[in-house]
Design a protein around this motif. Sequence first.
Motif, PDB file in Angstrom:
ATOM      1  N   GLY A   1       0.870  -1.239  -0.062  1.00  0.00           N
ATOM      2  CA  GLY A   1       0.230  -0.169   0.107  1.00  0.00           C
ATOM      3  C   GLY A   1       0.597   0.908   0.229  1.00  0.00           C
ATOM      4  N   ILE A   2       1.814   1.004   0.952  1.00  0.00           N
ATOM      5  CA  ILE A   2       3.028   2.154   0.871  1.00  0.00           C
ATOM      6  C   ILE A   2       3.450   1.954  -0.839  1.00  0.00           C
TER       7      ILE A   2
ATOM      8  N   PHE B   1       2.518   2.457  -3.091  1.00  0.00           N
ATOM      9  CA  PHE B   1       1.717   1.921  -4.779  1.00  0.00           C
ATOM     10  C   PHE B   1       1.002   4.128  -3.829  1.00  0.00           C
ATOM     11  N   LEU B   2       1.384   4.479  -2.677  1.00  0.00           N
ATOM     12  CA  LEU B   2       0.882   5.962  -2.563  1.00  0.00           C
ATOM     13  C   LEU B   2       1.723   6.648  -3.672  1.00  0.00           C
ATOM     14  N   VAL B   3       3.633   6.252  -2.723  1.00  0.00           N
ATOM     15  CA  VAL B   3       4.191   6.649  -3.510  1.00  0.00           C
ATOM     16  C   VAL B   3       4.348   6.981  -4.825  1.00  0.00           C
TER      17      VAL B   3
ATOM     18  N   VAL C   1       1.899   6.562  -6.957  1.00  0.00           N
ATOM     19  CA  VAL C   1       0.650   7.376  -6.951  1.00  0.00           C
ATOM     20  C   VAL C   1       1.335   8.897  -6.828  1.00  0.00           C
ATOM     21  N   VAL C   2       1.716   8.984  -5.708  1.00  0.00           N
ATOM     22  CA  VAL C   2       2.287  10.554  -5.255  1.00  0.00           C
ATOM     23  C   VAL C   2       3.460  11.142  -6.527  1.00  0.00           C
TER      24      VAL C   2
END
Length: 282
Positions: A113-114, A116-118, A120-121
Amino acid sequence: MPSTPPLPPLPPLPPSFGGRDDEPASAVPVAPPAAAPLTAPAAAPAEPSRWEIKRPGNPLPGTAPAAPRRAQQPRPGGRSARAQQPRPGGRSARAQSRPPRNRLLVPGLVLAGIAFLVVVVLGVVFAVGVIGAATSSALFGGQAADGGGPAASGTEVVPALFDQTVTYDDGLQISVAAPQSFSPSPQASGAGQPANIAVTVTVYNGGATDFVPGTVTSVVSAGASGNPIVDPSNGMTGLPPAATVPPGATVSYVEAYSVADADDVVYVVTPAAAYLPARFTR
């Protein structure tokens, strides 16, 4: 030679033997069975004890009752003790019926999850940068400027000297006076470098429409960025004025900076988003 005396005669066989083969067997009388004597009727049996009463699960008369097997009694929840007894290996049937848990499953999901967020950012930042570059090119690509520099169509910054005036094609003019030494008041903030300077900026709207400022400024001295000085006692808020300038009007204001070298100052000002930045030097 002496004579042998004769042998004595054999004794006769008993009648039960059956006699000899040359003699007929005599019948042996068999006595009839004696009649059973008449006896009085048996007395009624005594009242049986509680162990002689035939009930389901009771032992035979005269024996102690077997202790109930605790393992066959159902426990709360409808499951017998046998179902909960441990199997060979020290684990119950319920524990063996479940698959082993993976202790790395939850940390792996968190890391995924982390990541994936990185991603996206980073994608959003890249998209914003591309859009910003395209917007700047569209806004500034067709502007023209005067003031000592070449045509704006082939440059990103309009070069000028202090005290010169940069004129844009819509009639807007901007000039910056040469930096002067500045002594901030005790209440001032931002004065942390060796030298403090003040510059006077003048904006003249020579166009036919109102000018709405969106001014952005920056200062570089000896390769280091200058710090804006906020000094309310001297009327310096650290921000350029945002009031609309009508056609034919002039606005002047003073900005102060703390710099590394007062003799090496580069002042860059962008009047608004639709204008190219003007760079003033000595």
